[in-house]
Design a protein around this motif. Sequence first.
Motif, PDB file in Angstrom:
ATOM      1  N   LEU A  59      -5.174   5.051   2.173  1.00  0.00           N
ATOM      2  CA  LEU A  59      -4.174   3.999   2.070  1.00  0.00           C
ATOM      3  C   LEU A  59      -4.563   3.116   0.886  1.00  0.00           C
ATOM      4  O   LEU A  59      -5.524   2.343   0.962  1.00  0.00           O
ATOM      5  N   GLY A 115      -1.482  -3.314  11.499  1.00  0.00           N
ATOM      6  CA  GLY A 115      -1.391  -3.387  10.046  1.00  0.00           C
ATOM      7  C   GLY A 115      -2.322  -4.399   9.411  1.00  0.00           C
ATOM      8  O   GLY A 115      -2.253  -4.637   8.194  1.00  0.00           O
ATOM      9  N   THR A 120      -1.227  -5.334   5.456  1.00  0.00           N
ATOM     10  CA  THR A 120      -0.661  -4.396   4.484  1.00  0.00           C
ATOM     11  C   THR A 120       0.848  -4.312   4.676  1.00  0.00           C
ATOM     12  O   THR A 120       1.383  -4.623   5.748  1.00  0.00           O
ATOM     13  N   HIS A 121       1.518  -3.888   3.617  1.00  0.00           N
ATOM     14  CA  HIS A 121       2.958  -3.615   3.672  1.00  0.00           C
ATOM     15  C   HIS A 121       3.184  -2.234   3.073  1.00  0.00           C
ATOM     16  O   HIS A 121       2.946  -2.027   1.882  1.00  0.00           O
ATOM     17  N   GLY A 122       3.574  -1.292   3.913  1.00  0.00           N
ATOM     18  CA  GLY A 122       3.715   0.088   3.467  1.00  0.00           C
ATOM     19  C   GLY A 122       4.911   0.294   2.559  1.00  0.00           C
ATOM     20  O   GLY A 122       5.982  -0.277   2.784  1.00  0.00           O
ATOM     21  N   VAL A 134       0.838  -1.202   0.000  1.00  0.00           N
ATOM     22  CA  VAL A 134       0.000   0.000   0.000  1.00  0.00           C
ATOM     23  C   VAL A 134       0.871   1.250   0.000  1.00  0.00           C
ATOM     24  O   VAL A 134       2.026   1.237   0.436  1.00  0.00           O
ATOM     25  N   ILE A 135       0.284   2.309  -0.501  1.00  0.00           N
ATOM     26  CA  ILE A 135       0.945   3.600  -0.524  1.00  0.00           C
ATOM     27  C   ILE A 135      -0.077   4.661  -0.155  1.00  0.00           C
ATOM     28  O   ILE A 135      -1.269   4.531  -0.480  1.00  0.00           O
ATOM     29  N   THR A 136       0.353   5.687   0.544  1.00  0.00           N
ATOM     30  CA  THR A 136      -0.548   6.782   0.893  1.00  0.00           C
ATOM     31  C   THR A 136      -0.691   7.719  -0.296  1.00  0.00           C
ATOM     32  O   THR A 136       0.298   8.190  -0.850  1.00  0.00           O
ATOM     33  N   LEU A 162       7.146   3.463   0.828  1.00  0.00           N
ATOM     34  CA  LEU A 162       7.361   4.892   1.019  1.00  0.00           C
ATOM     35  C   LEU A 162       8.099   5.560  -0.133  1.00  0.00           C
ATOM     36  O   LEU A 162       8.322   6.769  -0.103  1.00  0.00           O
TER      37      LEU A 162
END
Length: 417
Positions: free
Chosen positions: A181, A165, A228-230, A145-147, A232
């Motif tokens: 997200l 998470g 989820t796995h952020g 996931v990405i913001t 960045l």
Amino acid sequence: MILCGGQGSRLGSLTAAIAKPVVPFGGKYKIIDFTLSNCVNSGIDTVGVLTQYQPHELSRYIGSGQPWDLDRYNGGVYILPPYMKGKSGEWYKGTANAIYQNIAFIDSFDPKDVLILGGDHIYIMDYREMIDAHNAKQADATIAVITVPWEEASRFGIMTIDGGGRVVDFAEKPKKPTSNLASMGVYVFKWDVLREYLIRDEQTEKSSNDFGKNIIPAMLADGARLFTHGFLEYWKDVGTIESLWQANMDLLEKPMKLDLYNDSRRIYCRNPVKPPHYVSPAAKIANSVIPEGCEIYGEVENSVVFTGAYVGRGSRVTNSVIFPNVRIGANCVVDKAIIGDNAQIADGCVINDPDAGREGKGRPGRKRERTELSFESEYCSGGITLVAPDVSIGGGVRILPNSMVDRDVATEAAANA
């Protein structure tokens, strides 16, 4: 498993004859290079590429997989189009159905986990970190996931997570998002769990056979362990003309948003052998990508130019993406445009003149009274003009912003007639 079967219709004439993953990017690459290189740099050596729409150029480009070190006896890269099974066969009906139709292929490798990727995003990622986190949490599925900005959230699959998470809610392209997200379309699944859901989904009438619309919501409803796995770093969905143009412009930002010069995570490509680029003594180049095989006699500023392109004397190219083997004649103005492969822009053409309406900004060969042509298209916005691959534009023609020129345009006199 890399999903490359979509039509990519929002890229207009750029994908009329090729699949979106082989659209050029960044001066020497194709979009698919990023996903393939990420796999190799992550230690993944068995890759299935699922093709459907206009697969010939994609299959030819990948070939044996040698540029990405995927030409292997055990493992390597496999091209997986739809095929006949017994007396019947069918197209891939959705992202989940594409994987379902290749269950036997995946089973033949007896994997514990399967990584599902899209072939049409620009990003550099080490998937090992995500796979390690997936296994550490004993997850059934892990979603990268990405913001994203709130105003863009309705374009994505949106996650709501708890403090650890774990996904507690998921909505595919919600009209009123409650989170920003966003799913990147990068998934790790336990294969035995995913296999069961794929079979169940195929047996469900009226299913869209899609990961975002069907598989993930079904797993969530059953209480499966979804995490989820952020991410960045830089990630771009280049599904529109404007986003493709912007992603190329992002390469020119200082500091760099996307670092293509890091040897520890290189992006590999099938690069044709070309002579060094030639820049004439009268040429001017500023903040641009100019690869091998180019000939520059005019001015190029804040632009990404591809192998084999030619810019003639007295011409000025700004804020543009010039695809391979484009020829721009003398005394042309090209601004905020994407010029497709092999397009021919004759002498004195103007595409998106940045100085239009400003006093004293005439250029050699230009006429203020020249007829302006518009090829307005739903696919072009933000003032960007697209000239399709192989199109020829005759001398003296002026093209207005937000145009998609998908056919030859004769000289000014013939156009007026």
